[in-house]
Design a protein around this motif. Sequence first.
Motif, PDB file in Angstrom:
ATOM      1  N   ALA A 105       0.865  -1.187   0.000  1.00 24.10           N
ATOM      2  CA  ALA A 105       0.000   0.000   0.000  1.00 24.10           C
ATOM      3  C   ALA A 105       0.896   1.229   0.000  1.00 24.10           C
ATOM      4  O   ALA A 105       2.039   1.177   0.458  1.00 24.10           O
ATOM      5  N   VAL A 106       0.373   2.324  -0.536  1.00 20.82           N
ATOM      6  CA  VAL A 106       1.137   3.576  -0.552  1.00 20.82           C
ATOM      7  C   VAL A 106       0.492   4.547   0.440  1.00 20.82           C
ATOM      8  O   VAL A 106      -0.738   4.624   0.544  1.00 20.82           O
ATOM      9  N   ALA A 107       1.340   5.265   1.158  1.00 20.09           N
ATOM     10  CA  ALA A 107       0.847   6.190   2.186  1.00 20.09           C
ATOM     11  C   ALA A 107       0.274   7.454   1.547  1.00 20.09           C
ATOM     12  O   ALA A 107       0.749   7.914   0.508  1.00 20.09           O
ATOM     13  N   SER A 108      -0.744   7.989   2.193  1.00 19.65           N
ATOM     14  CA  SER A 108      -1.353   9.234   1.740  1.00 19.65           C
ATOM     15  C   SER A 108      -1.097  10.315   2.797  1.00 19.65           C
ATOM     16  O   SER A 108      -1.226  10.061   3.996  1.00 19.65           O
ATOM     17  N   GLU A 109      -0.710  11.497   2.330  1.00 20.47           N
ATOM     18  CA  GLU A 109      -0.392  12.601   3.254  1.00 20.47           C
ATOM     19  C   GLU A 109      -1.446  13.699   3.144  1.00 20.47           C
ATOM     20  O   GLU A 109      -2.172  13.773   2.141  1.00 20.47           O
ATOM     21  N   PRO A 110      -1.521  14.560   4.160  1.00 19.77           N
ATOM     22  CA  PRO A 110      -2.597  15.567   4.195  1.00 19.77           C
ATOM     23  C   PRO A 110      -2.646  16.455   2.956  1.00 19.77           C
ATOM     24  O   PRO A 110      -3.722  16.726   2.438  1.00 19.77           O
ATOM     25  N   LYS A 111      -1.515  16.894   2.436  1.00 23.54           N
ATOM     26  CA  LYS A 111      -1.565  17.849   1.316  1.00 23.54           C
ATOM     27  C   LYS A 111      -1.460  17.169  -0.041  1.00 23.54           C
ATOM     28  O   LYS A 111      -2.306  17.343  -0.903  1.00 23.54           O
TER      29      LYS A 111
END
Lengths: 124, 302
Positions: B122-128
């Motif tokens: 899985a790939v991480a998702s960041e706030p921006k």
Amino acid sequence: MLKKVLVVDDSALIHQMYKMVLMRYRCEIIDAMNGQDGLDKLSTNPDVSLILLDINMPVMNGIEFIKKVMAVEAYNTIPIVMVSTEGKEEDTLRGLALGAKGYVKKPFQPSDLHAIIEKIYPSK
Amino acid sequence: MRSPGEIFRRAASRGPQGAAAIKTGILLFCFLLFSAGIVPETASSEIKFAILPRLGPVELFNMFNPLAQYLSREADEKVSIVIPRDFAAFKSAIRSGQVDLGFANPLVYVQLRKELAIEPLAVASEPKGGTRFRGLIIARADSGIRGLQGLRGKKLAFVDRDSAGGYLFQMRLLHKAGLSADDIVMLPFAKKHDNVISSVFHRAADAGGIREDDLEKARNKVDVSQIRIIGYTDYYPNWPVFALPSLAGEKTARIRAALLKLKTNTRPAAATLGTAELTGFEPVSDSDYEQLREAAALAGVL
């Protein structure tokens, strides 16, 4: 009076930057690449009037450097200003508790650093 | 000198505060082991999850321990966080099979994938930026540099040879614009993104490469109206969680399913990933990192 500044930072590029930022003081600038290098430079330059200190460095970080400086009577009156990065507030507080005189966050406006220097060495 | 056991017994005799001290002591003992690059022997059923140490061990442990606890519940097997001493120790732990899962920046992932059959889960998702991010080339607004071609012969600062958003992405951008490393003057690596911004702002460098979000972070510290963006790199995928080949297929599937249940900007993701400053996980495949491989090859780090 600001005559000799020791810059402790692991980036050679940042050493170049300080030469520009501190040009107005016409002071001598001594470069050190980490805390241990900074201590070595202090031993041959005990007349340093200000230390600008990065925190996150290899070999010896800024916090360890402050501890070592504060433990030596010949050095512990030299004002230390930490130049820290975003997200390292805990280290900044530790450094201040250990005896650093102030801090600025990278990147900074020249006026921010000049204001701290003026507090330590008022021009009048 | 007191033994650790004696210290813990004395602490325990002080009631709740003492208990907290014991907990902190145990945690710090674990951090010291991990930060010294030692992975303790554990039951073979335990899943060890190594985090690339971009921050200090205590900070990273606090950030990712809720995720480890969540994965333990979902996989019905204990998942433990391992924080190696530095990037080299992280790679060594992966290569030697001391751990079962890893979370690393895309460059470290493609470097390890070249040697080992690691599998992105899985790939991480960041706030921006979400699941992708990009870099910039910046210069002072008064530098006279108006576009990428204006960088010929100029002094450029980059973060580090292993920096994705502060070097690799920009190397590919320059290559696509017909510029090579010989067309610019490469200054010594600045080591940190903030140093690149500082060196450009204070004219120690004519231009520099940084992550896009690092310029955002600088907005309240310097007058960014004095900074001009000369070029934007392509977007590249964010950090992946990956499994080592030694992790059994069934366990890998359970971990992947658990990660993908933490969809971006959902309540479970916020509860589990808030401390890690992530907003969720999304599906990913190895082919998503092809452009990054190209950039890494251009920069000579793959």
